[in-house]
Design a protein around this motif. Structure first.
Motif, PDB file in Angstrom:
ATOM      1  N   ARG A 180       3.062   1.895  -6.582  1.00 38.50           N
ATOM      2  CA  ARG A 180       2.873   0.741  -5.769  1.00 38.50           C
ATOM      3  C   ARG A 180       3.450  -0.381  -6.724  1.00 38.50           C
ATOM      4  O   ARG A 180       3.256  -0.575  -8.034  1.00 38.50           O
ATOM      5  CB  ARG A 180       1.575   0.420  -5.655  1.00 38.50           C
ATOM      6  CG  ARG A 180       1.013   1.449  -4.441  1.00 38.50           C
ATOM      7  CD  ARG A 180      -0.487   1.092  -4.152  1.00 38.50           C
ATOM      8  NE  ARG A 180      -1.325   0.980  -5.478  1.00 38.50           N
ATOM      9  CZ  ARG A 180      -2.565   0.721  -5.229  1.00 38.50           C
ATOM     10  NH1 ARG A 180      -3.078   0.111  -4.218  1.00 38.50           N
ATOM     11  NH2 ARG A 180      -3.463   0.554  -6.333  1.00 38.50           N
ATOM     12  N   ASP A 181       4.284  -1.381  -6.126  1.00 41.06           N
ATOM     13  CA  ASP A 181       4.796  -2.563  -6.693  1.00 41.06           C
ATOM     14  C   ASP A 181       3.745  -3.692  -7.034  1.00 41.06           C
ATOM     15  O   ASP A 181       2.973  -3.843  -6.223  1.00 41.06           O
ATOM     16  CB  ASP A 181       5.977  -3.164  -5.671  1.00 41.06           C
ATOM     17  CG  ASP A 181       6.618  -4.236  -6.454  1.00 41.06           C
ATOM     18  OD1 ASP A 181       7.217  -4.096  -7.507  1.00 41.06           O
ATOM     19  OD2 ASP A 181       6.606  -5.288  -5.903  1.00 41.06           O
ATOM     20  N   ILE A 182       3.458  -3.745  -8.196  1.00 43.06           N
ATOM     21  CA  ILE A 182       2.510  -4.787  -8.589  1.00 43.06           C
ATOM     22  C   ILE A 182       2.632  -6.156  -7.975  1.00 43.06           C
ATOM     23  O   ILE A 182       1.640  -6.823  -7.956  1.00 43.06           O
ATOM     24  CB  ILE A 182       2.407  -4.922 -10.312  1.00 43.06           C
ATOM     25  CG1 ILE A 182       1.952  -3.463 -10.632  1.00 43.06           C
ATOM     26  CG2 ILE A 182       1.457  -5.924 -10.645  1.00 43.06           C
ATOM     27  CD1 ILE A 182       1.698  -3.103 -12.493  1.00 43.06           C
ATOM     28  N   THR A 221       5.382  -1.097 -11.682  1.00 44.62           N
ATOM     29  CA  THR A 221       4.602  -0.482 -10.756  1.00 44.62           C
ATOM     30  C   THR A 221       3.332   0.247 -11.398  1.00 44.62           C
ATOM     31  O   THR A 221       3.082   0.326 -12.843  1.00 44.62           O
ATOM     32  CB  THR A 221       5.247   0.560 -10.238  1.00 44.62           C
ATOM     33  OG1 THR A 221       5.560   1.582 -11.134  1.00 44.62           O
ATOM     34  CG2 THR A 221       6.470  -0.061  -9.443  1.00 44.62           C
ATOM     35  N   ASP A 222       2.394   0.307 -10.569  1.00 42.71           N
ATOM     36  CA  ASP A 222       1.026   1.169 -11.118  1.00 42.71           C
ATOM     37  C   ASP A 222       1.185   2.676 -11.234  1.00 42.71           C
ATOM     38  O   ASP A 222       2.349   3.262 -10.874  1.00 42.71           O
ATOM     39  CB  ASP A 222      -0.207   0.843 -10.430  1.00 42.71           C
ATOM     40  CG  ASP A 222      -0.124   1.236  -8.923  1.00 42.71           C
ATOM     41  OD1 ASP A 222       0.783   1.896  -8.410  1.00 42.71           O
ATOM     42  OD2 ASP A 222      -0.978   1.006  -8.054  1.00 42.71           O
ATOM     43  N   GLY A 223       0.110   3.387 -11.442  1.00 37.61           N
ATOM     44  CA  GLY A 223       0.016   4.908 -11.430  1.00 37.61           C
ATOM     45  C   GLY A 223       0.318   5.557 -10.274  1.00 37.61           C
ATOM     46  O   GLY A 223       0.700   6.951 -10.128  1.00 37.61           O
ATOM     47  N   LEU A 256       1.101  -1.477  -0.128  1.00 36.74           N
ATOM     48  CA  LEU A 256       0.049  -0.092   0.154  1.00 36.74           C
ATOM     49  C   LEU A 256       0.826   1.037  -0.048  1.00 36.74           C
ATOM     50  O   LEU A 256       0.457   2.438  -0.054  1.00 36.74           O
ATOM     51  CB  LEU A 256      -0.883   0.082   1.104  1.00 36.74           C
ATOM     52  CG  LEU A 256      -1.813  -1.152   1.301  1.00 36.74           C
ATOM     53  CD1 LEU A 256      -2.520  -1.286   2.498  1.00 36.74           C
ATOM     54  CD2 LEU A 256      -2.628  -1.448   0.066  1.00 36.74           C
ATOM     55  N   SER A 257       1.870   0.927  -0.189  1.00 37.58           N
ATOM     56  CA  SER A 257       3.105   2.332  -0.156  1.00 37.58           C
ATOM     57  C   SER A 257       3.329   2.884  -1.532  1.00 37.58           C
ATOM     58  O   SER A 257       3.472   2.180  -2.500  1.00 37.58           O
ATOM     59  CB  SER A 257       4.339   1.911   0.470  1.00 37.58           C
ATOM     60  OG  SER A 257       5.458   2.874   0.256  1.00 37.58           O
TER      61      SER A 257
END
Length: 289
Positions: free
Chosen positions: A65-67, A60-62, A41-42
């Motif tokens: 966060r690490d997918i 990572t996402d937008g 959640l970081s």
């Protein structure tokens, strides 16, 4: 010594695939309790939409966060929902099947009508209706899928219970003084286990789909709970720009559901002597004199 059904299960290609998928998901869920590459959640806006690399194996996402960490943490939610739904389905299915097969005629007919009414409502529709009243949560998914598939299990296993109930060994047990509950546990349930097992595996697979679908629509897990459905909903908005990121949660859901379904089918074949014998006949090469 390894049981025959376990050897038969591992000897099947689909069985091995289902076992491996189930073990990988369970192991991932356990490991994620203690370790993930990054805090799921970081956020880190400096690392938005990173492509797969050594620090971020799946990117990572937008929000940075690490997918991979999100998928590992989402496995916890998947295991929790699928196991919880299976437990509820087991209790509901056995109770309704026993009432519909082993009780007085008026009660059997009442249970049959109740099962026919409940089975007409799709599981996901029931979950959405309950969520609209009580709010979305994982417990809503567990109880909705568990009750829905418990009714399905009862409908499928009730005729089998009634058939086995007329067997000689059941009648002998009743004559020897066994109570209906003892007969149910010792003789009836073991003989309908193959049918029960495959239905149970389907309930777990549908629970995974239901959790992902309801979370995708906002009726399942909350935003603070890692979920493959929520991750898929977040990433699909950017599918035109970052299509690869959507592949990972979709692949996790697909492989899990496929693995559970194949595992259930293989378990039924391995535990049902008639199916195992038929399969052996099909695979036995013909000897030409």
């Amino acid at each position: 010594m390894t049981p025959r059904w376990l050897r038969a299960l591992w000897g099947s290609g689909t069985g091995r695939f289902g076992i491996v998928v189930a073990l990988v998901i369970a192991l991932t869920a356990v490991v994620s309790l203690f370790w993930t590459p990054f805090d799921p959640l970081s956020t880190d806006l400096r690392d938005r939409w990173a492509t797969p690399s050594w620090p971020h194996l799946l990117g990572t996402d937008g929000t940075g966060r690490d997918i991979l960490s999100l998928i590992m943490a989402g496995a916890r939610t998947t295991v929790f929902v699928s196991v919880g739904a299976a437990i509820v389905a087991t209790v509901v299915g056995i109770a309704l099947a026993a009432l519909g097969a082993l009780t007085a005629r008026w009660l059997r007919e009442t249970v049959a009508v109740l099962v026919d009414i409940l089975i007409a409502f799709p599981v996901l529709l029931i979950a959405m209706m309950i969520s609209s009243v009580w709010g979305g949560s994982l417990w809503v998914v567990i109880w909705s899928v568990g009750i829905g598939f418990g009714v399905n299990i009862a409908r499928v296993t009730r005729p089998e219970l009634r058939r086995v109930q007329q067997s000689d060994f059941v009648l002998a047990g009743r004559a020897s003084g066994l109570t209906p509950a003892q007969n149910l546990v010792q003789h009836l349930l073991p003989n309908v286990a193959p049918v029960f097992i495959v239905q149970l595996s389907w309930s777990m697979a549908v629970a995974v789909l239901a959790e992902a679908g309801l979370s995708y629509l906002g009726f399942g897990a909350s935003v603070v709970e890692p979920s493959w459905g929520i991750l898929l909903a977040d990433l699909q908005r950017y599918i035109a720009v970052h299509p690869l990121s959507v592949v990972w949660p979709g692949l996790a859901i697909t492989l899990t559901v496929l693995g559970l379904n194949l595992l259930g089918d293989s378990l039924r074949e391995a535990t049902d002597p008639t199916l195992a014998h038929r399969s052996a006949e099909v695979h036995t090469p013909e000897v030409v004199a």
